[in-house]
Write a protein that holds these residues in place. Structure first.
Motif, PDB file in Angstrom:
ATOM      1  N   LEU A 103     -11.128  33.369 -67.715  1.00  0.00           N
ATOM      2  CA  LEU A 103      -9.719  32.712 -67.992  1.00  0.00           C
ATOM      3  C   LEU A 103     -10.304  30.741 -68.047  1.00  0.00           C
ATOM      4  O   LEU A 103      -9.689  30.358 -69.020  1.00  0.00           O
ATOM      5  N   GLY A 104     -10.839  30.582 -67.161  1.00  0.00           N
ATOM      6  CA  GLY A 104     -11.568  29.348 -67.500  1.00  0.00           C
ATOM      7  C   GLY A 104     -12.086  28.707 -68.421  1.00  0.00           C
ATOM      8  O   GLY A 104     -12.086  27.705 -69.551  1.00  0.00           O
ATOM      9  N   LEU A 105     -13.286  29.518 -68.924  1.00  0.00           N
ATOM     10  CA  LEU A 105     -14.009  29.680 -70.315  1.00  0.00           C
ATOM     11  C   LEU A 105     -13.297  29.354 -71.299  1.00  0.00           C
ATOM     12  O   LEU A 105     -13.408  29.031 -72.443  1.00  0.00           O
ATOM     13  N   LEU A 106     -12.197  30.316 -71.099  1.00  0.00           N
ATOM     14  CA  LEU A 106     -11.398  30.343 -72.747  1.00  0.00           C
ATOM     15  C   LEU A 106     -10.924  29.381 -72.822  1.00  0.00           C
ATOM     16  O   LEU A 106     -10.437  29.021 -73.939  1.00  0.00           O
ATOM     17  N   THR A 107     -10.359  28.861 -71.780  1.00  0.00           N
ATOM     18  CA  THR A 107      -9.716  27.501 -71.853  1.00  0.00           C
ATOM     19  C   THR A 107     -10.629  26.673 -72.400  1.00  0.00           C
ATOM     20  O   THR A 107     -10.511  25.234 -73.439  1.00  0.00           O
ATOM     21  N   VAL A 108     -11.674  26.271 -72.130  1.00  0.00           N
ATOM     22  CA  VAL A 108     -12.765  25.557 -72.700  1.00  0.00           C
ATOM     23  C   VAL A 108     -13.511  25.967 -73.857  1.00  0.00           C
ATOM     24  O   VAL A 108     -13.075  25.337 -74.637  1.00  0.00           O
ATOM     25  N   ILE A 142     -15.766  27.293 -82.978  1.00  0.00           N
ATOM     26  CA  ILE A 142     -16.452  28.802 -82.353  1.00  0.00           C
ATOM     27  C   ILE A 142     -15.919  29.701 -81.855  1.00  0.00           C
ATOM     28  O   ILE A 142     -14.737  29.010 -81.113  1.00  0.00           O
ATOM     29  N   SER A 143     -16.380  30.658 -81.473  1.00  0.00           N
ATOM     30  CA  SER A 143     -15.933  32.205 -81.282  1.00  0.00           C
ATOM     31  C   SER A 143     -16.473  32.298 -79.450  1.00  0.00           C
ATOM     32  O   SER A 143     -17.731  31.810 -80.311  1.00  0.00           O
ATOM     33  N   ILE A 144     -15.968  32.881 -78.443  1.00  0.00           N
ATOM     34  CA  ILE A 144     -15.959  32.678 -77.200  1.00  0.00           C
ATOM     35  C   ILE A 144     -16.405  34.206 -77.029  1.00  0.00           C
ATOM     36  O   ILE A 144     -17.101  34.874 -76.436  1.00  0.00           O
ATOM     37  N   HIS A 152     -22.513  36.425 -77.603  1.00  0.00           N
ATOM     38  CA  HIS A 152     -22.691  35.111 -77.023  1.00  0.00           C
ATOM     39  C   HIS A 152     -21.483  34.201 -76.218  1.00  0.00           C
ATOM     40  O   HIS A 152     -22.251  33.809 -74.849  1.00  0.00           O
ATOM     41  N   GLY A 153     -20.326  34.997 -76.167  1.00  0.00           N
ATOM     42  CA  GLY A 153     -19.549  34.766 -74.621  1.00  0.00           C
ATOM     43  C   GLY A 153     -19.961  35.329 -73.853  1.00  0.00           C
ATOM     44  O   GLY A 153     -19.498  35.218 -72.725  1.00  0.00           O
ATOM     45  N   ALA A 162     -17.831  41.696 -69.958  1.00  0.00           N
ATOM     46  CA  ALA A 162     -17.921  43.006 -71.260  1.00  0.00           C
ATOM     47  C   ALA A 162     -16.163  43.056 -71.066  1.00  0.00           C
ATOM     48  O   ALA A 162     -16.149  43.240 -73.006  1.00  0.00           O
ATOM     49  N   LEU A 163     -15.909  43.526 -70.131  1.00  0.00           N
ATOM     50  CA  LEU A 163     -14.192  43.746 -70.614  1.00  0.00           C
ATOM     51  C   LEU A 163     -13.747  43.579 -71.336  1.00  0.00           C
ATOM     52  O   LEU A 163     -12.649  43.387 -72.210  1.00  0.00           O
ATOM     53  N   THR A 164     -13.512  41.606 -71.449  1.00  0.00           N
ATOM     54  CA  THR A 164     -12.487  40.304 -71.585  1.00  0.00           C
ATOM     55  C   THR A 164     -13.200  40.167 -72.494  1.00  0.00           C
ATOM     56  O   THR A 164     -12.470  39.529 -73.623  1.00  0.00           O
ATOM     57  N   LEU A 165     -14.716  39.644 -72.645  1.00  0.00           N
ATOM     58  CA  LEU A 165     -15.623  38.956 -73.876  1.00  0.00           C
ATOM     59  C   LEU A 165     -16.329  40.113 -74.861  1.00  0.00           C
ATOM     60  O   LEU A 165     -15.891  39.785 -76.023  1.00  0.00           O
TER      61      LEU A 165
END
Length: 518
Positions: free
Chosen positions: A102-107, A126-128, A132-133, A206-209
């Motif tokens: 979630l922190g990485l998604l915020t950034v 860019i897409s996470i 690459h995410g 892998a589940l989230t990104l």
């Protein structure tokens, strides 16, 4: 000269080791009962295998490649806050994966800080999500581990060698070739192999990104076969493949795992005459700033967004937080009941395969063990009510390799040092634990309990297989909020989960070191 120490609770250690072996072997049995090896691998399974190997290899190589200049800069510089920064490098290891994501998604997310900055200067966003995410998240988790391993190696070079190099007026490139390159060749391959194994069994990232046919790992494929298709045969076959890959890679990693050399020196203050130039100072400052920003910005984003999201949390979050706390405390209790006698048993032996039993957690993934136990339990009982106890047990087994690495060396020292006096006083069994071992291992036991509690409270693995809405843990509830696009509530839950993980670790670690001699 100390003689070989005697077993303090040999039978209990053997029973604990046998219990661990039985839990894993029974899971294998359950998988073997349903695995249809004759069905072969389809295109989806081969794609999952290729993606798992690719993302693990990229994550390991990039993590170590980025860690080399960061560790070198930290080894060459002394500045205010350096100790705090090195301590914070350990934070991602106990940070719940779903919170870090979630922190990485915020950034780095679609509306994250990085994309806002790129759009402001007219650059494409860019897409996470995707390969690459997944790699970015794995680098976030493993860059601190690689940096700590390399920094420890750099600090092991005696200061006298750099002094001699300065007296000989060796240029920086010659110092790199004669002092630093041999160190890298010794440590970097093992660090790369260790991170590769860790990334092989990654699930929550892998589940989230990830997801989709082009970004599915084997762990995620097991989950999809189990939860969405309820194809137990396919889940069992994938579990066997996962075991073969992770087990083989773990054996290779253990063979070349970093063995930090300790060179003799006179403990002089380290001075780097080769790094006094303006370019070296600018280079090191830039590397430390970029590395710190990459690791600390997501943590800052979690706190900032979480404070705003706390009032948005539904009441169910507090119930799941209670479930997570119960699972974590049960995991700590199970871990200590298993790890302490096993550590005593292993420490009283010169060498052998006893320690390998505790390292099963490096090769047997939580989803694989969970799938096996679900297959065994399902015909005779409803597995759902057992979701939380099974999760606590598997979390304890996953923490067992780290616990043994922490407990066995000091326990071996205690047994060797006090062997003769304990023999003369007739200390054995519980008396030896009560008066000899436990008082001297309080700090290590507290650290082990804190590490287990932090890892367990933030785990999003086997609970995803078993849980229903009434038995969810906080990480699973947070994932559901993210899936429902309730970002503010998810951020509040992330801050609560972060506080629980850090709080559990601090309480146990501080409690272990309170009035401890070590």
């Amino acid at each position: 000269m100390a003689q070989r120490a005697q077993p303090i609770i040999g039978k209990t250690g053997i029973i604990a080791g046998g219990f661990v072996l039985a839990v894993v072997l029974l899971a294998f049995l359950g998988i073997g009962l349903r695995a249809d090896v004759g069905r072969g691998l389809g295109p989806a399974e081969w794609a999952a295998i290729r993606f798992t190997l690719l993302q693990s290899a990229l994550s390991a190589l990039i993590s170590v490649a980025c860690a080399i200049p960061l560790a070198r800069a930290l080894a060459r510089r002394r500045f205010i806050g350096r100790g705090v920064l090195i301590t914070l490098l350990g934070a991602p290891f106990i940070l719940p994966v779903i919170v870090a994501v979630l922190g990485l998604l915020t950034v780095f997310g679609r509306s994250g800080w990085a994309n806002v900055a790129l759009e402001a200067v007219g650059l494409p966003s860019i897409s996470i999500y995707g390969l690459h995410g997944v790699v970015l998240a794995h680098v976030f988790f493993n860059l601190p581990l690689a940096t700590r391993l390399l920094l420890q190696g750099w600090q092991s070079i005696p200061a006298e060698r750099f002094r001699l190099a300065a007296q000989l007026d060796l240029p920086p490139k010659m110092i790199q070739r004669t002092l630093e390159l041999p160190l890298l060749l010794q440590i970097a391959p093992g660090a790369t192999a260790l991170i590769f194994v860790i990334c092989l069994t990654s699930f929550a990232v892998a589940l989230t990104l990830g997801g989709g046919p082009r970004a599915t790992t084997i762990e995620l494929a097991i989950y999809q076969a189990f939860r969405f298709d309820f194809d137990l045969s396919r889940a069992a076959l994938l579990s066997f493949i996962q075991l073969g890959l992770a087990g083989g890679a773990a054996l290779v990693a253990l063979w070349i795992i970093p063995n930090i050399p300790v060179s003799a020196g006179l403990d002089r203050e380290l001075r780097r005459w080769d790094a006094r130039g303006g370019f070296q100072r600018l280079h090191d400052s830039a590397v430390i700033t970029l590395g710190s920003a990459f690791l600390l910005l997501p943590l800052f984003a979690i706190v900032l967004a979480g404070l705003q999201g706390l009032p948005q949390m539904p009441t169910g979050v507090w119930r799941t937080a209670g479930n997570s706390l119960g699972v974590a405390l049960l995991s700590i209790a199970v871990l200590l009941i298993i790890a302490l006698p096993m550590a005593g048993w292993i420490a009283s032996r010169r060498a052998g395969g006893a320690e390998a039993i505790g390292l099963i957690g490096l090769s047997a993934s939580p989803l694989m063990i969970g799938t096996g136990w679900f297959i065994l339990i399902n015909p005779i009982a409803d597995p759902v009510p057992l979701a939380l106890p099974v999760t606590a047990l598997i979390n304890a087994l996953m923490a067992l390799p780290f616990a043994l690495r922490i407990l066995v060396p000091p326990m071996r020292d205690v047994l060797s040092t006090y062997d003769r006096i304990s023999r003369s006083l007739g200390l054995a069994g519980w008396s030896a634990w009560r008066w000899l071992v436990l008082p001297r291992l309080r700090a290590q036991i507290g650290f082990t309990a804190g590490l287990t509690g932090a890892l367990s409270v933030g785990d999003l693995g086997v609970i995803a297989l078993f849980a229903d809405p009434d038995r969810a843990t906080l990480p699973l509830q947070m994932y559901r909020l993210m899936g429902a696009y309730r970002t503010e509530a998810a951020a509040g839950a992330a801050l609560l989960l972060l506080a629980m993980a850090l709080g559990l670790f601090w309480i146990c670690d501080k409690g272990g070191r309170w009035r401890a001699e070590a």
